[in-house]
Each structure stands twice: as structure tokens, then as C-alpha cells.
Design a protein around this motif. Structure first.
Motif, PDB file in Angstrom:
ATOM      1  N   MET A   1       0.846  -1.167   0.000  1.00  0.00           N
ATOM      2  CA  MET A   1       0.000   0.000   0.000  1.00  0.00           C
ATOM      3  C   MET A   1       0.896   1.236   0.000  1.00  0.00           C
ATOM      4  SD  MET A   1      -3.422   0.734   2.330  1.00  0.00           S
ATOM      5  CE  MET A   1      -3.029  -0.446   3.514  1.00  0.00           C
ATOM      6  N   SER A   2       0.444   2.303  -0.661  1.00  0.00           N
ATOM      7  CA  SER A   2       1.258   3.509  -0.745  1.00  0.00           C
ATOM      8  C   SER A   2       1.295   4.230   0.598  1.00  0.00           C
ATOM      9  CB  SER A   2       0.695   4.446  -1.821  1.00  0.00           C
ATOM     10  OG  SER A   2      -0.512   5.033  -1.373  1.00  0.00           O
ATOM     11  N   GLU A   3       2.290   5.082   0.751  1.00  0.00           N
ATOM     12  CA  GLU A   3       2.449   5.831   1.993  1.00  0.00           C
ATOM     13  C   GLU A   3       1.260   6.754   2.224  1.00  0.00           C
ATOM     14  OE1 GLU A   3       6.303   7.581   2.589  1.00  0.00           O
ATOM     15  OE2 GLU A   3       5.480   9.068   3.937  1.00  0.00           O
ATOM     16  N   LYS A   4       0.729   7.311   1.143  1.00  0.00           N
ATOM     17  CA  LYS A   4      -0.428   8.204   1.250  1.00  0.00           C
ATOM     18  C   LYS A   4      -1.618   7.455   1.862  1.00  0.00           C
ATOM     19  CE  LYS A   4      -3.280  11.219  -1.648  1.00  0.00           C
ATOM     20  NZ  LYS A   4      -3.509  11.705  -3.009  1.00  0.00           N
ATOM     21  N   LEU A   5      -1.878   6.226   1.363  1.00  0.00           N
ATOM     22  CA  LEU A   5      -2.980   5.439   1.901  1.00  0.00           C
ATOM     23  C   LEU A   5      -2.728   5.026   3.347  1.00  0.00           C
ATOM     24  CD1 LEU A   5      -3.914   3.193  -1.150  1.00  0.00           C
ATOM     25  CD2 LEU A   5      -5.082   5.220  -0.311  1.00  0.00           C
TER      26      LEU A   5
END
Length: 132
Positions: A1-5
Motif C-alpha cells: 500500500m502507498s504511503e499516502k494510503l
């Protein structure tokens, strides 16, 4: 999962129940979705901790249409009758029955292209078509 998520998930975990309810309400308003969840089984023991759920329904483009002859002006009946005969492949009597007793379904479950072609032909002759 991306850091933003991951950051969003962490922020959601820190919300109070009141803040979470406000967030769900705002998501419903902004995105036009319904977040209500119904439990059909009646067994709520299997349900985990309360968490906001966003149900987004996929909007499918309709591909099959019913072509309905909705209006035939008296002075255009003969022209429309000829088109109805060509479209449906019916005889003169059956086609006249359709034209005289509107609204009537001309064709069911036809493609978008075919339904638009039929609509253009009938409207060019002076009739009105509705697609459902």
C-alpha cells in the motif's frame, strides 16, 4: 500500500466516534453515495468493531434498449407506418395496429446504435420515440 494510503488509514484510526460519523456524512454528501449497511442474516455477533463503510455502486452504461413508439401525429401516420413495417418486419395490419395504438414497443432489447437509428428514422418522419 502507498504511503499516502497508510497515512489516511492511520488518521482514520485516531478518529472519535463522533468524528467518524461526521466523516461518513460528509463522504455521502460529496460523493453522492449511501453508506448504510444492512445485516440480512440477523446475526450481529460476527460483525467486527464499528467502522465507516462506503458503498459505491458501479454505474453501468445501458447497452440494451426497448424502442417505444410514443406519439404519431395524424398527418404523419402513413410515413411512420412504412417505417414501422420496415423496422418490425410485420404486415400492414399489424403495423397499422401499432401506429394507431401508441405507446407501443417497436423492438425490445436492441443495441444502442440500432435504437438510435430507429429513433432518427421515426423522428424524421414526424413521430416520437422513447428509449427505455
Amino acid at each position: 500500500m502507498s504511503e499516502k494510503l497508510n497515512n489516511i488509514i492511520e488518521q482514520l484510526k485516531s478518529l472519535t466516534l463522533l468524528e467518524a460519523a461526521e466523516l461518513v456524512s460528509e463522504i455521502e454528501k460529496v460523493f453522492g453515495v449511501d453508506t448504510s449497511v444492512s445485516i440480512a442474516s440477523g446475526n450481529i455477533a460476527n460483525v467486527g468493531p464499528a467502522q465507516p463503510v462506503v458503498a459505491i455502486e458501479a454505474v453501468e452504461e445501458k447497452t440494451q434498449f426497448d424502442v417505444i413508439l410514443s406519439d404519431v401525429p395524424a398527418d404523419k401516420k402513413i410515413a411512420i407506418l412504412k417505417i414501422v413495417r420496415n423496422i418490425t418486419g410485420l404486415g400492414l395490419k399489424e403495423s397499422k395496429e401499432i401506429v394507431d395504438n401508441v405507446p407501443k414497443v417497436l423492438k425490445e432489447s436492441v443495441s444502442k446504435e440500432e435504437s438510435e437509428t430507429i429513433k432518427k428514422e421515426i423522428e424524421a418522419a414526424g413521430g416520437k420515440i422513447s428509449l427505455k
